[in-house]
Design an enzyme around this catalytic site. Structure first.
Site, mmCIF file in Angstrom:
data_model
loop_
_atom_site.group_PDB
_atom_site.id
_atom_site.type_symbol
_atom_site.label_atom_id
_atom_site.label_comp_id
_atom_site.label_asym_id
_atom_site.label_seq_id
_atom_site.Cartn_x
_atom_site.Cartn_y
_atom_site.Cartn_z
ATOM 1 N N GLU A 69 0.810 -1.220 0.000
ATOM 2 C CA GLU A 69 0.000 0.000 0.000
ATOM 3 C C GLU A 69 0.840 1.265 0.000
ATOM 4 O OE1 GLU A 69 0.056 -2.460 2.622
ATOM 5 O OE2 GLU A 69 -1.473 -1.701 3.992
ATOM 6 N N ASP A 284 -0.939 -12.320 11.656
ATOM 7 C CA ASP A 284 -0.930 -11.402 10.503
ATOM 8 C C ASP A 284 0.391 -11.563 9.729
ATOM 9 O OD1 ASP A 284 -2.087 -9.589 8.791
ATOM 10 O OD2 ASP A 284 -1.728 -7.827 10.032
HETATM 11 ZN ZN ZN Z 1 -5.845 -6.743 8.352
#
Ligand code: ZN
Length: 388
Positions: A69, A284
């Site tokens: 991103e 994550d």
């Molecule tokens: Zn996330």
């Protein structure tokens, strides 16, 4: 083929004393004080008073890498078989994340099937941050019903500037399609929701549930320890019946900005009387984490797949009373949140996915998945991928 593991302290995840564990083929066959095996051909593993735990079920990983991103230079790399095995993760659940344009579900599917071919119990979510969700077959319910490793949709982003700013109707429809797939094939059907740092918090999920027939537990919000306010909201949400997921990987700057460290968040949730089987911890892994030097953003690094194992090892050293709760939050609880019925417990009938940690250092020494030895004495058994 029978394997008997003896001389271990077992967290099933509940602590069990003086038991032996018998593996027959790909399942646990018995967990008992005395197992009578006269005349059977048997291989015996002496755990030397080490800890025997279920293999880790990590509800959110990015096996094909994440990030991106901040421009293409911020893409994080893939996580391979050895990366998951040496982290004790026998069931990584893979997700795309922010980028469903320059990354695809086809590639994620191939990667998950490669991990499976090498012996891991890997699964994946269809979709990405966006609604309408990107899919393999053109439809969320079809993906879940027809494509074996797909167990849900996610991580769908809300309350985040990177989300598709989904409407309440879109959140309802996505969860309903996901649930339909789970109802048809009897597995999964859970919508994993990435909750960003936007002021609306979990309100979009409450709005989607109010006025619909969807059960609260069809939504599974993650990153709920992003702030104390969000954690409090998540505790209330869990009391309505949902599982909630705490992210373990972090950097000091996140904590300075108000993130509640994972262990502190887990303790806070358990103290409020939330059902202890409804809170999970995920890594994550592969997600991007910022790196600062002298307060300036220097670049990004990737969240490691070892985050959950390292947290457990830290707890075993410093707060051993919490170890069974942490074990449940990385094994039986995520398996239940995602309806993976065969995973997450050391009990007869469950898949023989297990870890052995050394008694003194708590270092990972052995990993089995479905009865197959993937690590022995700290060495990963690299599986051949060339057919030879
Ligand atoms: Zn996330």
């Amino acid at each position: 083929m029978l394997t008997l593991i003896r001389n271990a302290r077992v967290f099933s995840p509940e602590p069990l004393h003086d038991v032996q564990v018998l593996i027959a083929g790909d399942r646990f066959a018995a967990v008992a004080e005395h197992i009578d095996l006269t005349g059977e051909e048997l291989s015996v593993i002496d755990a030397e008073k080490g800890l025997l735990l279920p293999g880790i079920v990590d509800a959110l990983t990015h096996p094909c890498g994440g990030g991106g991103e901040g421009g293409f230079q911020n893409r994080t790399p893939e996580i391979d078989f050895a990366g998951f095995v040496s982290a004790g993760v026998t069931s990584p659940i893979g997700a795309l994340g922010t980028d469903s344009v320059a990354r695809s579900l086809d590639v994620l599917y191939g990667h998950i099937m490669n991990l499976r071919a090498q012996g891991l119990g890997a699964f994946m979510y269809t979709g990405s941050y966006r609604i309408p969700p990107t899919t393999l077959t053109g439809d969320v319910a079809r993906d879940i019903t027809l494509v074996d490793p797909v167990i849900g949709v996610g991580e769908i982003a809300i309350s985040d500037h990177r989300s598709s700013q989904p409407t309440v109707e879109e959140l309802r429809r996505t969860a309903a399609d996901c649930r339909l797939g789970g109802i048809i094939n009897g597995t999964g059907g859970t919508t994993l929701v990435h909750v960003g740092d936007g002021a609306s918090g979990l309100k979009p999920l409450r709005d989607a549930l109010n006025g619909s027939e969807l059960p609260t537990r069809c939504y599974y919000p993650t990153h709920v320890n992003r702030s104390r306010e969000l954690l409090d909201e998540a505790i209330q949400f869990s009391k309505r019946g949902a599982s909630i997921d705490i992210t373990v990987s972090t950097v000091p700057e996140f904590v300075e900005q108000g993130e509640v460290p994972a262990l502190q968040a887990l303790t806070a949730v358990l103290e409020t009387g939330v059902s202890p089987d409804r809170v999970t911890l995920s890594s994550d892994a592969g997600g991007s984490l910022p790196v600062y030097r002298d307060g300036e953003l220097e670049g990004l690094t990737a969240a490691p797949p070892t985050a959950l194992l390292e947290l457990l090892q830290q707890v075993l050293r410093t707060q051993p009373d919490l170890a069974p709760a942490v074990t449940a939050a990385i094994s039986s609880n995520p398996a239940a949140a995602l309806n993976i019925a065969s995973k997450g417990r050391i009990a007869p009938g469950y898949d023989a996915d297990l870890l052995i940690l050394k008694s003194d250092s708590f270092a990972l020494s052995d990993v089995f998945c479905r009865g197959r030895c993937l690590m022995r004495n700290g060495n990963v058994n690299i599986q051949s991928t060339d057919g030879g």
